[in-house]
Structure formats: structure tokens, C-alpha cells
Design a protein around this motif. Structure first.
Motif, PDB file in Angstrom:
ATOM      1  N   ILE A  20       0.857  -1.193   0.000  1.00 24.36           N
ATOM      2  CA  ILE A  20       0.000   0.000   0.000  1.00 24.36           C
ATOM      3  C   ILE A  20       0.891   1.240   0.000  1.00 24.36           C
ATOM      4  O   ILE A  20       1.780   1.377   0.848  1.00 24.36           O
ATOM      5  CB  ILE A  20      -0.922   0.037   1.236  1.00 24.36           C
ATOM      6  N   ALA A  21       0.646   2.126  -0.960  1.00 20.00           N
ATOM      7  CA  ALA A  21       1.376   3.392  -1.038  1.00 20.00           C
ATOM      8  C   ALA A  21       0.445   4.543  -0.665  1.00 20.00           C
ATOM      9  O   ALA A  21      -0.614   4.713  -1.276  1.00 20.00           O
ATOM     10  CB  ALA A  21       1.912   3.601  -2.453  1.00 20.00           C
ATOM     11  N   HIS A  22       0.827   5.309   0.357  1.00 22.34           N
ATOM     12  CA  HIS A  22       0.058   6.481   0.781  1.00 22.34           C
ATOM     13  C   HIS A  22       0.821   7.733   0.334  1.00 22.34           C
ATOM     14  O   HIS A  22       1.844   8.093   0.924  1.00 22.34           O
ATOM     15  CB  HIS A  22      -0.125   6.483   2.299  1.00 22.34           C
ATOM     16  N   ALA A  23       0.331   8.364  -0.713  1.00 17.62           N
ATOM     17  CA  ALA A  23       1.020   9.522  -1.284  1.00 17.62           C
ATOM     18  C   ALA A  23       0.950  10.723  -0.353  1.00 17.62           C
ATOM     19  O   ALA A  23      -0.064  10.949   0.320  1.00 17.62           O
ATOM     20  CB  ALA A  23       0.411   9.871  -2.628  1.00 17.62           C
ATOM     21  N   GLU A  24       2.039  11.484  -0.312  1.00 17.02           N
ATOM     22  CA  GLU A  24       2.083  12.680   0.529  1.00 17.02           C
ATOM     23  C   GLU A  24       1.531  13.894  -0.207  1.00 17.02           C
ATOM     24  O   GLU A  24       1.164  14.897   0.413  1.00 17.02           O
ATOM     25  CB  GLU A  24       3.520  12.941   0.974  1.00 17.02           C
ATOM     26  N   THR A  25       1.504  13.831  -1.541  1.00 18.93           N
ATOM     27  CA  THR A  25       0.912  14.878  -2.375  1.00 18.93           C
ATOM     28  C   THR A  25       0.029  14.209  -3.423  1.00 18.93           C
ATOM     29  O   THR A  25       0.022  12.979  -3.548  1.00 18.93           O
ATOM     30  CB  THR A  25       2.003  15.703  -3.081  1.00 18.93           C
ATOM     31  N   SER A  26      -0.728  14.989  -4.155  1.00 21.18           N
ATOM     32  CA  SER A  26      -1.572  14.423  -5.202  1.00 21.18           C
ATOM     33  C   SER A  26      -0.726  13.602  -6.164  1.00 21.18           C
ATOM     34  O   SER A  26       0.364  14.029  -6.572  1.00 21.18           O
ATOM     35  CB  SER A  26      -2.292  15.539  -5.964  1.00 21.18           C
ATOM     36  N   ALA A 100      -1.714  -0.941  -4.112  1.00 21.38           N
ATOM     37  CA  ALA A 100      -2.714   0.125  -4.132  1.00 21.38           C
ATOM     38  C   ALA A 100      -2.045   1.473  -3.914  1.00 21.38           C
ATOM     39  O   ALA A 100      -1.060   1.584  -3.164  1.00 21.38           O
ATOM     40  CB  ALA A 100      -3.761  -0.114  -3.049  1.00 21.38           C
ATOM     41  N   PHE A 101      -2.594   2.502  -4.562  1.00 21.79           N
ATOM     42  CA  PHE A 101      -2.074   3.861  -4.459  1.00 21.79           C
ATOM     43  C   PHE A 101      -3.189   4.760  -3.916  1.00 21.79           C
ATOM     44  O   PHE A 101      -4.254   4.871  -4.530  1.00 21.79           O
ATOM     45  CB  PHE A 101      -1.613   4.369  -5.824  1.00 21.79           C
ATOM     46  N   HIS A 102      -2.915   5.382  -2.757  1.00 25.76           N
ATOM     47  CA  HIS A 102      -3.898   6.254  -2.124  1.00 25.76           C
ATOM     48  C   HIS A 102      -3.395   7.692  -2.129  1.00 25.76           C
ATOM     49  O   HIS A 102      -2.220   7.951  -1.835  1.00 25.76           O
ATOM     50  CB  HIS A 102      -4.149   5.814  -0.678  1.00 25.76           C
ATOM     51  N   ASP A 103      -4.295   8.625  -2.443  1.00 24.64           N
ATOM     52  CA  ASP A 103      -3.907  10.029  -2.382  1.00 24.64           C
ATOM     53  C   ASP A 103      -3.968  10.512  -0.928  1.00 24.64           C
ATOM     54  O   ASP A 103      -4.376   9.761  -0.036  1.00 24.64           O
ATOM     55  CB  ASP A 103      -4.767  10.873  -3.333  1.00 24.64           C
ATOM     56  N   SER A 105      -5.929  12.181   0.812  1.00 26.15           N
ATOM     57  CA  SER A 105      -7.230  12.109   1.478  1.00 26.15           C
ATOM     58  C   SER A 105      -7.572  10.700   1.933  1.00 26.15           C
ATOM     59  O   SER A 105      -8.531  10.482   2.678  1.00 26.15           O
ATOM     60  CB  SER A 105      -8.329  12.605   0.534  1.00 26.15           C
ATOM     61  N   GLY A 106      -6.793   9.703   1.471  1.00 31.20           N
ATOM     62  CA  GLY A 106      -7.079   8.313   1.783  1.00 31.20           C
ATOM     63  C   GLY A 106      -7.831   7.591   0.693  1.00 31.20           C
ATOM     64  O   GLY A 106      -8.001   6.372   0.747  1.00 31.20           O
ATOM     65  N   ASP A 107      -8.315   8.332  -0.312  1.00 31.09           N
ATOM     66  CA  ASP A 107      -9.050   7.702  -1.407  1.00 31.09           C
ATOM     67  C   ASP A 107      -8.130   6.849  -2.268  1.00 31.09           C
ATOM     68  O   ASP A 107      -6.944   7.181  -2.465  1.00 31.09           O
ATOM     69  CB  ASP A 107      -9.728   8.754  -2.285  1.00 31.09           C
ATOM     70  N   LEU A 108      -8.662   5.769  -2.780  1.00 35.44           N
ATOM     71  CA  LEU A 108      -7.910   4.894  -3.676  1.00 35.44           C
ATOM     72  C   LEU A 108      -7.834   5.528  -5.059  1.00 35.44           C
ATOM     73  O   LEU A 108      -8.848   5.797  -5.690  1.00 35.44           O
ATOM     74  CB  LEU A 108      -8.597   3.522  -3.758  1.00 35.44           C
ATOM     75  N   THR A 109      -6.601   5.763  -5.541  1.00 34.29           N
ATOM     76  CA  THR A 109      -6.394   6.365  -6.858  1.00 34.29           C
ATOM     77  C   THR A 109      -6.238   5.299  -7.941  1.00 34.29           C
ATOM     78  O   THR A 109      -6.757   5.424  -9.042  1.00 34.29           O
ATOM     79  CB  THR A 109      -5.148   7.274  -6.842  1.00 34.29           C
ATOM     80  N   ALA A 110      -5.515   4.245  -7.626  1.00 36.93           N
ATOM     81  CA  ALA A 110      -5.301   3.158  -8.588  1.00 36.93           C
ATOM     82  C   ALA A 110      -4.864   1.909  -7.826  1.00 36.93           C
ATOM     83  O   ALA A 110      -4.356   1.999  -6.702  1.00 36.93           O
ATOM     84  CB  ALA A 110      -4.242   3.540  -9.617  1.00 36.93           C
ATOM     85  N   ALA A 111      -5.075   0.762  -8.443  1.00 34.20           N
ATOM     86  CA  ALA A 111      -4.650  -0.499  -7.835  1.00 34.20           C
ATOM     87  C   ALA A 111      -4.419  -1.522  -8.926  1.00 34.20           C
ATOM     88  O   ALA A 111      -5.043  -1.478  -9.983  1.00 34.20           O
ATOM     89  CB  ALA A 111      -5.695  -1.004  -6.845  1.00 34.20           C
ATOM     90  N   CYS A 112      -3.499  -2.437  -8.674  1.00 34.74           N
ATOM     91  CA  CYS A 112      -3.225  -3.539  -9.601  1.00 34.74           C
ATOM     92  C   CYS A 112      -3.138  -4.832  -8.794  1.00 34.74           C
ATOM     93  O   CYS A 112      -2.729  -4.823  -7.632  1.00 34.74           O
ATOM     94  CB  CYS A 112      -1.914  -3.314 -10.349  1.00 34.74           C
TER      95      CYS A 112
END
Length: 309
Positions: A20-26, A100-103, A105-112
Motif C-alpha cells: 500500500i502506497a500512501h502519497a504525501e501529495t496528489s 494500491a495507491f492512495h492520495d 485524502s485516503g481515497d484509492l487512486t489506482a490499484a493492480c
């Protein structure tokens, strides 16, 4: 109701190694984005099983893994958490992987996901395991299935279970829009199906903008005995005994949406295992989902039966 579960749960389905990747920016798809990474066990059946153990429900997990380092790690971690495992190892195949990639806000942006070890598995993959379990676990068992199982395997599994016990309690989760249709041939065998708006539309062959009431009406005509239909932050709908009841989700500060739907399922099952009706069990699921939304990953550290009461 009893504080101690009278039902065991056997969870059958996906066992993945999740990153799980939690992005620090958009997230910018054209370049790298600073993020925090975490790795842990995943897959719907695994998430349900891990959560149930935290909720003091005796749970056994059935799934398949490769003969690789990911499988060794998963077995070590899951066993250490108190799960009883029945793993079918498949030589030459990789253990399921999910990223999984989360922006912010915690929303899921993409996943494989690479789940070919299960999605392309033979129908008899779990025959030996299930025949043994049916002999060992006569009654007092709720069987959980996820739609990561391919159609032929779902048919085989439900056939074996109902052959052993025509009143076998089968609870399923639709998993995703792409996989929900796999459950069509077994809907009339299920005690309950948990699914969201998108999965309902996919199962019914309609569009994502179909009104929730229309989706619920369509599901009620599929042969389902009972279903629980979610719609994001809107009311959760329970259908049983030809009637509908709405439940308002608990308010939560969203940190990460990962696993909230699985927590809803597990919390509901944990209450069912203690003898609650579906109507009385669902609020426990909603409480577990709210707690999960406020943490990182599918299994918050403070999750417990006491915490969701």
C-alpha cells in the motif's frame, strides 16, 4: 446475546501480499510521487479472517499460495495472529500480489493485482481440504466465500458444502465490479451476499448510474435469500424476508478506505457468530467499518469486539 461466539467461521478465497502506497501529495502519473509504503497480508477472505480473529471469533482460512518468499511470510504472519490455516501450495506459481495507491485524502487512486494463482485455479483445488473440514466441523460453522474464486471453483465449493449439509450457512462478498458476476450461478445457495453499488450494477448487467432503489429491487429478484447493499457514505440496505431496512453508517474521519468494506462484513459476521439476527448484527459491522476508516490499512491496531460495541 452471548459475548462468546457459538459459531466458527471458515473463510475461503484470496490470500495476497499487499503493498500500500500512501502519497504525501496528489499523485502525478507522469512522475514519481513521495509516499509511505507498507506491506501486509491481503485479499478479501484474508482480511475477513484476520478481522474476525481480532473480534474473538475462531476462524480458519482456506486459500492457495505459491512456493515463494511471499508465501512463507504470509504463513508466518497469519499463523502468528492466531489464524488456523489450510494452504494449498502450487509449485511454479507466484503468490497473489496486490498494490494500491492512495492520495493524501485516503481515497484509492489506482490499484493492480496479480491473482492468477487463484483466478486460473482448477475447480478441484480445495476438494481434499474441504472434505476434511466437513468431516471435522459438523454444524456450527459459517462458511465465507469471496468472488476472487473463479466460477467453476465457486460451484465446486458450494456443491461440496451443501452436499455435506443442505443447510450449510454460506455468506459471500462480491469483491469487485469485475468479479461480482462470478456469483450468479450460486446466488440461490447463499444465506447472504455483501456487495456495493458498483458490484450490484455489474451483477445485474446495468449501468453504474442506476438508482440504488432499482438495484435493490433487481437483486431481490435474483434468488438471493438476503443481501446487504452499500452505497459509499450513504445508507446501507439490508434485504431479508421480502423487506428492506436502511442503516446509517457511523460518522468517521477518513484516513484510509482500504478494508472498510471487509470490516463491515467481518463485524457483521462476528455478531452473527454470537447469535445476533442480521438486523441486530449489521450495526456492529458499521462500527467496525468506521474504526477501519480512521486507521491505516485493513486492520487497525485498536480493533476489538469491545471497541465496536
Amino acid at each position: 446475546m452471548s459475548a462468546h461466539p457459538s459459531l466458527n467461521v471458515i473463510s475461503i478465497g484470496a490470500i495476497h501480499h499487499d503493498t500500500i502506497a500512501h502519497a504525501e501529495t496528489s499523485i502525478d502519473p507522469e512522475t514519481s510521487t513521495p509516499a509511505r509504503f507498507s506491506s501486509k497480508p491481503g485479499g478479501v477472505a484474508t482480511n475477513i479472517a484476520r478481522t474476525l480473529v481480532r473480534l474473538d471469533v475462531k476462524t480458519l482460512l482456506v486459500g492457495t499460495v505459491g512456493e515463494d518468499a511471499a508465501a512463507d511470510m504470509l504463513q508466518r504472519v497469519l499463523s502468528g495472529e492466531g489464524l488456523d490455516l489450510r494452504l494449498v501450495r502450487r509449485k511454479g506459481l507466484s503468490t497473489g500480489q496486490y498494490i494500491a495507491f492512495h492520495d493524501p485524502s485516503g481515497d484509492l487512486t489506482a490499484a493492480c493485482v496479480d491473482d492468477s494463482i487463484l483466478s486460473k485455479a482448477p475447480a478441484d483445488l480445495f476438494d481434499d481440504v474441504l472434505k476434511t473440514l466437513c468431516a471435522e466441523k459438523p454444524g456450527h460453522t459459517l462458511w465465507f466465500l469471496d468472488a476472487n474464486l473463479p466460477v467453476d471453483l465457486l460451484l465446486r465449493v458450494t456443491g461440496l458444502l451443501t452436499e455435506h449439509d443442505e443447510n450449510a450457512r454460506l455468506f459471500a462478498n462480491a469483491v469487485s465490479n469485475a468479479k461480482a458476476h462470478r456469483l450468479l450461478p450460486i446466488l440461490d445457495r447463499l444465506e447472504c451476499l455483501m456487495l456495493n453499488r458498483g458490484e450490484a450494477a455489474a451483477l445485474l448487467g446495468t449501468t453504474l448510474d442506476t438508482a440504488i432503489d432499482t438495484l435493490a429491487s433487481g437483486l431481490s429478484r435474483t434468488g438471493l435469500q438476503r443481501f446487504i447493499l452499500t452505497d459509499g457514505g450513504n445508507d446501507v440496505l439490508l434485504h431479508e424476508n421480502d423487506g428492506f431496512q436502511n442503516f446509517r453508517p457511523a460518522a468517521a474521519q477518513i484516513v484510509d478506505v482500504t478494508g472498510a468494506g471487509d470490516a463491515l462484513t467481518a463485524g457483521t459476521i462476528a455478531a452473527l457468530a454470537r447469535g445476533y439476527s442480521y438486523r441486530d448484527a449489521l450495526p456492529y459491522g458499521l462500527s467496525a467499518a468506521a474504526l477501519t476508516l480512521q486507521g491505516t490499512g485493513a486492520l487497525p491496531v485498536d480493533l476489538s469486539w469491545d471497541a465496536i460495541q
